[in-house]
Design a protein around this motif. Structure first.
Motif, PDB file in Angstrom:
ATOM      1  N   PRO A  29       0.834  -1.211   0.000  1.00 44.39           N
ATOM      2  CA  PRO A  29       0.000   0.000   0.000  1.00 44.39           C
ATOM      3  C   PRO A  29       0.866   1.258   0.000  1.00 44.39           C
ATOM      4  N   ARG A  30       0.351   2.314  -0.608  1.00 46.03           N
ATOM      5  CA  ARG A  30       1.132   3.527  -0.835  1.00 46.03           C
ATOM      6  C   ARG A  30       0.873   4.586   0.243  1.00 46.03           C
ATOM      7  N   ARG A 106       0.648   6.056   6.794  1.00 42.19           N
ATOM      8  CA  ARG A 106       1.443   7.026   6.021  1.00 42.19           C
ATOM      9  C   ARG A 106       0.516   8.001   5.288  1.00 42.19           C
ATOM     10  N   ILE A 107      -0.245   8.758   6.052  1.00 40.20           N
ATOM     11  CA  ILE A 107      -1.182   9.730   5.481  1.00 40.20           C
ATOM     12  C   ILE A 107      -0.741  11.140   5.865  1.00 40.20           C
ATOM     13  N   ARG A 128      -3.620  10.688  13.463  1.00 38.86           N
ATOM     14  CA  ARG A 128      -3.434   9.791  12.317  1.00 38.86           C
ATOM     15  C   ARG A 128      -2.657  10.475  11.200  1.00 38.86           C
ATOM     16  N   VAL A 129      -2.639  11.809  11.204  1.00 33.96           N
ATOM     17  CA  VAL A 129      -1.924  12.573  10.178  1.00 33.96           C
ATOM     18  C   VAL A 129      -0.448  12.614  10.547  1.00 33.96           C
ATOM     19  N   ARG A 130       0.378  12.138   9.636  1.00 37.93           N
ATOM     20  CA  ARG A 130       1.807  12.015   9.937  1.00 37.93           C
ATOM     21  C   ARG A 130       2.595  13.272   9.606  1.00 37.93           C
ATOM     22  N   ALA A 131       2.130  14.036   8.616  1.00 43.64           N
ATOM     23  CA  ALA A 131       2.821  15.263   8.213  1.00 43.64           C
ATOM     24  C   ALA A 131       1.823  16.150   7.492  1.00 43.64           C
ATOM     25  N   VAL A 132       2.070  17.460   7.517  1.00 41.71           N
ATOM     26  CA  VAL A 132       1.175  18.413   6.865  1.00 41.71           C
ATOM     27  C   VAL A 132       2.004  19.417   6.075  1.00 41.71           C
ATOM     28  N   THR A 301       7.974  12.452   0.653  1.00 41.82           N
ATOM     29  CA  THR A 301       8.735  11.211   0.506  1.00 41.82           C
ATOM     30  C   THR A 301       9.533  10.936   1.769  1.00 41.82           C
ATOM     31  N   GLU A 302      10.140  11.995   2.314  1.00 46.01           N
ATOM     32  CA  GLU A 302      10.907  11.844   3.545  1.00 46.01           C
ATOM     33  C   GLU A 302      10.011  11.585   4.752  1.00 46.01           C
ATOM     34  N   CYS A 303       8.902  12.324   4.830  1.00 48.63           N
ATOM     35  CA  CYS A 303       8.068  12.263   6.030  1.00 48.63           C
ATOM     36  C   CYS A 303       7.192  11.020   6.098  1.00 48.63           C
ATOM     37  N   LEU A 304       6.834  10.469   4.933  1.00 46.12           N
ATOM     38  CA  LEU A 304       5.897   9.353   4.912  1.00 46.12           C
ATOM     39  C   LEU A 304       6.574   8.031   4.568  1.00 46.12           C
TER      40      LEU A 304
END
Length: 306
Positions: A29-30, A106-107, A128-132, A301-304
């Motif tokens: 999963p992406r 990874r959202i 649940r949000v990993r980065a914004v 790409t780095e954060c997720l």
């Protein structure tokens, strides 16, 4: 990249969205992004542009119409309800967690203009949000109270509050309260009222450059007093150690709002300036959207990563 129309519920309101999935096969999963549009915008405009570009870079993306706007449900039409806007982002995250294509761990959120502030608020309240990340952050309550450049006479907003109160009284009597039109009749009038920023907004929303039939270009009057008591930046510190990126045009008169949000963030945070770009340039102009997308790709790409 394949685009599919999907729906999900946000506080009982049906939300219409486009799901973008990369065509390249993936063994796992992406990572995924929720992409939010500017105020009065729709998913077919700049949020759809960024959603498609990020899907081409390998992310599953979900661009949605806010409640009361576009193809989404909710009455009155054209309502800008800050609390509901934040809820829409959280509901979109919930929808992504149900998708087989998506790794729910990874959202990230990507908000443009008004959705920039709402995405920050949603991240603050949703672990649940990993980065914004945001593009051309604008906080609608601040913009209406203080103007796009922060120098508006306080009497302007007081007059808007008075008009919103009259509209509520009119509606209580069973009469049509009308709506607040966001744009004048011509680009010249828009420039006279809002300077270069006003003229650029007109050119995007009211000409073939970016206009869309479902972009309302008006607000329900009760939007005004809902914004009077709203502050989408108040909980930014709750984002904690999750990363925050804000992309700003060097010529954006709204940059002061992004800088305020940056100051309130307590964890890893970045400001990335796009050379010679205004606030609206980052909606659709390829010479500015391209570098913004490059930075977003590098960041997410780095954060997720797993």
């Amino acid at each position: 990249m394949t685009r599919t129309s999907v729906t999900f519920l946000s506080a009982g309101i049906e939300i219409a969205a486009h799901l973008y999935v990369p065509d390249a096969p993936a063994s796992d999963p992406r990572p995924a992004l929720v992409v939010g549009h500017p105020g009065t915008g729709v998913k077919e405009q700049t949020s759809g542009t960024y959603a498609q570009l990020m899907a081409e870079r390998g992310f599953v993306t979900l661009a949605f119409d806010a409640a009361y706007q576009g193809e989404s449900g909710g009455l009155p039409r054209g309502l800008e309800d800050p609390a509901q806007r934040v809820e829409d982002f959280k509901a979109a995250v919930s929808h992504l967690t149900t998708r087989a294509e998506v790794d729910p761990g990874r959202i990230g959120l990507l908000g443009i203009c008004a959705s920039g502030s709402y995405s920050l608020a949603a991240t603050a309240g949703d672990p649940r949000v990993r980065a914004v990340a945001t593009v051309s952050t604008a906080e609608p309550a601040r913009q209406f109270r203080f103007g796009a450049d922060g120098t508006q006479d306080p009497a302007v907003f007081q007059a808007l509050l008075a008009a919103a109160a009259r509209a509520r009284t009119t509606a209580a009597r069973g009469e049509d309260p009308g709506v607040m039109t966001m744009f004048p009749a011509t680009v010249e009038q828009a420039g006279a009222l809002g300077g270069e920023h006003g003229a650029e907004g007109f050119e995007y929303y009211c000409t073939p450059r970016g206009e869309h039939e479902r972009s309302a270009k008006f607000l329900a009057w009760e939007s005004i007093d809902k914004m009077a008591s709203s502050d989408a930046f108040h909980a930014i510190s709750l984002i904690g150690d999750r990363p925050v990126l804000q992309i700003i045009g060097e010529r954006a008169v709204t940059a002061w709002m992004a800088l305020e949000a940056h100051h309130k963030a307590t964890g890893p945070k970045q400001i990335h300036w796009i050379e010679d770009a205004s606030h609206v340039d980052l909606y659709d102009k390829e010479q500015h959207v391209g570098p913004a997308t490059d930075k977003l790709t590098e960041y997410f790409t780095e954060c997720l990563t797993k």
